[in-house]
Design an enzyme around this catalytic site. Sequence first.
Site, short mmCIF file in Angstrom:
data_model
loop_
_atom_site.label_atom_id
_atom_site.label_comp_id
_atom_site.label_asym_id
_atom_site.label_seq_id
_atom_site.Cartn_x
_atom_site.Cartn_y
_atom_site.Cartn_z
N PRO A 98 1.26 0.50 1.70
CA PRO A 98 0.52 0.44 2.97
C PRO A 98 -0.77 1.26 2.88
O PRO A 98 -0.74 2.42 2.50
CB PRO A 98 1.48 1.06 3.98
CG PRO A 98 2.83 1.00 3.34
CD PRO A 98 2.59 1.08 1.86
N GLU A 99 -1.88 0.63 3.20
CA GLU A 99 -3.17 1.32 3.23
C GLU A 99 -3.52 1.65 4.68
O GLU A 99 -2.78 1.28 5.60
CB GLU A 99 -4.25 0.41 2.61
CG GLU A 99 -4.03 0.12 1.13
CD GLU A 99 -4.44 1.28 0.23
OE1 GLU A 99 -5.08 2.23 0.72
OE2 GLU A 99 -4.12 1.23 -0.96
#
Length: 270
Positions: free
Chosen positions: A2-3
């Site tokens: 997840p960014e």
Amino acid sequence: MPELPEVETTRRGLAPHLLGRRVAGVTLRRPDLRWPIPAEIAALLPGERILDIRRRAKYLLLDTAPGSALLHLGMSGSLRVLPVSTPVSAHDHVDLALDSGAVLRFNDPRRFGCLLWQPAGSTHELLQQLGPEPLGSDFDGDYLFERSRGRSASIKTFLMDQAIVVGVGNIYAAESLFRAGIAPARQAGRVSRERYGRLAEAVKDILDHAIRRGGTTLRDFISPDGAPGYFEQELFVYGREGEACRNCGRRLLDSRLGNRATAWCANCQR
Ligand SMILES: [Zn+2]
């Protein structure tokens, strides 16, 4: 992994379910994730109202009167709001039961995520050295220009330094440098103020676009692997080494910078 856009979309998706709710109970199915889960989580959260849900870098903070639960999704973490009767599955490590009858469930197969405690009025040590938020008003071309003077590191490594600006991971660094027309290996200290202005705009536009796209496909994106699949077909350089540049048609090159794969176009980026 997840960014920042996925974490921000998660925050926006969770907010309506959490804000103003009381924590009815805490279930910890293991004592640790990446780090031990501090005793305050189970001791202090029950009975407290969730006053806000905030994001700092890729951390989420659930604010209550005595303090904040500090969450990071790590490599493979996900958060879902589910009916309390939903059967527990593998890697469901933490439940926060809410007075609405729902449960906030944290699943993390690889356990690089964390759940920590930040007492009210303090800043957790993990958050103390972080640079500004890329979407905030204190992040702009002038800021990057000033911070980069005298730096011999590549501009890509500089942009991914969390002490300079948070949340610009490999995907977004590569795409922003392409959009701004800057070669990723160029020395950070030798890039002009004007070009940093274009770079800061590119970072903001690309992250903002990803957040808004994520917002339309939230159900997909809080899938357990957190993969931002919605964004893939829009990438110009990331993961496209050896393929044709979408702008000029030349073959994209592959450089390693700061031990990270970096695709770029030697024609469009100088
Ligand atoms: Zn090109």
